[in-house]
Write an enzyme that holds these catalytic residues in place. Structure first.
Site, PDB file in Angstrom:
ATOM      1  N   CYS A 105     -10.616 107.329 -26.774  1.00 42.96           N
ATOM      2  CA  CYS A 105     -11.121 107.248 -25.486  1.00 42.96           C
ATOM      3  C   CYS A 105     -10.936 105.778 -25.163  1.00 42.96           C
ATOM      4  O   CYS A 105     -10.214 105.720 -23.932  1.00 42.96           O
ATOM      5  CB  CYS A 105     -12.652 107.482 -25.268  1.00 42.96           C
ATOM      6  SG  CYS A 105     -12.926 107.679 -23.623  1.00 42.96           S
TER       7      CYS A 105
ATOM      8  N   GLU B  78      -9.916 114.709 -25.974  1.00 40.85           N
ATOM      9  CA  GLU B  78      -9.501 114.019 -24.614  1.00 40.85           C
ATOM     10  C   GLU B  78      -8.396 114.731 -23.733  1.00 40.85           C
ATOM     11  O   GLU B  78      -8.528 114.717 -22.582  1.00 40.85           O
ATOM     12  CB  GLU B  78      -8.795 112.729 -25.072  1.00 40.85           C
ATOM     13  CG  GLU B  78      -9.856 111.641 -25.423  1.00 40.85           C
ATOM     14  CD  GLU B  78     -10.545 110.826 -24.227  1.00 40.85           C
ATOM     15  OE1 GLU B  78     -10.208 111.316 -23.148  1.00 40.85           O
ATOM     16  OE2 GLU B  78     -11.678 110.377 -24.446  1.00 40.85           O
TER      17      GLU B  78
END
Length: 224
Positions: free
Chosen positions: A140, A215
Site C-alpha cells: 500500500c 490492492e
C-alpha cells in the site's frame, strides 16, 4: 523510472510482476492519470479508502508495539502520523469539496474488499512478527508512492491533480524511502545478510503478494 524504496521491496515486487502490474497499472489508476475516471467512482473509492486508512493506521501502530528498537518505533510512529494527519486530511478535503462531510465518511459501510484487506493485514501482524506485518503493509504505502511518482511525471490535465500531488510529492516520497529503509533494517536485524535465501523469506513474499492482489481488488471496488 521505478523509485528506489530499498532492496526488500524491490525483491518482493519482482516476485509478483503480474499482480503488481494489475495493481499499479489498473484502469482506475490510468483513469486518475488522464482524468477519464468518473467522479462518482473516485468518490466511492475515497469513502472506502478513508475507512481503510483508519485500520491501516492501527496496523502501523501495531508495528510500534512489535518493533525491536527505538528507531523502528520512531519510523512506524511517523507513518501513523502521516496517515492520520496527511492522507486522511486529503480525503476530507476532496470529499468536502464534493459535499461529503467527515461524518458522512465515517458513516460509510465497509465494503467486503475493505474488510478483507484490512483484516488480512491486521491478522498478519497479530499472528506473526513485525516482518510479517511490514511485508503485508508494504504494497500500500510503497505502491502508492510508485503510482504517485509515475502519475506526477506523466499525468495530463486531470481533475485528480491534488491526489496525484500528494502521493507523487516530495513529502510522501521521503516517507516511502524511510519506510523502505525501515523494512530493510528490520529484515537485516532479524534474518541476516542471507535473508533472501531462507525459507522465511518466501512467507514474507507471499504476504506481500497477497496484499498486492487485495490492492488491485480495492481499485475494482471503486467502480472499475
Amino acid at each position: 523510472m521505478i523509485p528506489d524504496y530499498g532492496s526488500a521491496f524491490a525483491a518482493w515486487r519482482a516476485d509478483c510482476p503480474g499482480p503488481w502490474a494489475a495493481y499499479t497499472r489498473h484502469a482506475f489508476v490510468e483513469g486518475v492519470r488522464d482524468g477519464s475516471l468518473p467522479q462518482a467512482a473516485f468518490l466511492a473509492y475515497l469513502r472506502q479508502d478513508y475507512l481503510f486508512l483508519m485500520q491501516f493506521a492501527r496496523a502501523w501502530a501495531l508495528v510500534v508495539v512489535k518493533a525491536g528498537s527505538l528507531a523502528e518505533m520512531q519510523a512506524a510512529a511517523a507513518t501513523v502520523h502521516a496517515l492520520l494527519h496527511q492522507e486522511m486530511a486529503l480525503h476530507l478535503r476532496i470529499c468536502a469539496a464534493a459535499g461529503i462531510s467527515g461524518t458522512d465518511l465515517e458513516a460509510t459501510e465497509e465494503a467486503a474488499g475493505t474488510l478483507a484487506y484490512t483484516r488480512y493485514v491486521l491478522d498478519a501482524g497479530h499472528s506473526g512478527d513485525v516482518l510479517d506485518l511490514l511485508a503485508a503493509l508494504a504494497p500500500c504505502i510503497l505502491g502508492y508512492g510508485e503510482i504517485g511518482a509515475r502519475l506526477a511525471a506523466t499525468a495530463g490535465d486531470t481533475p485528480y491533480r491534488d491526489w496525484i500531488a500528494t502521493y507523487g510529492g516530495a513529502e510522501y516520497q521521503v516517507l516511502c524511502r524511510r519506510t523502505g529503509a525501515l523494512i530493510d533494517g528490520a529484515v537485516a536485524a532479524r534474518l541476516g545478510p542471507a535473508a533472501k535465501t531462507l525459507p522465511r523469506w518466501q512467507m514474507l513474499s507471499r504476504h506481500f503478494t497477497t496484499a498486492t492482489r487485495l490492492e488491485a481488488g480495492f481499485w475494482t471496488g471503486g467502480g472499475l
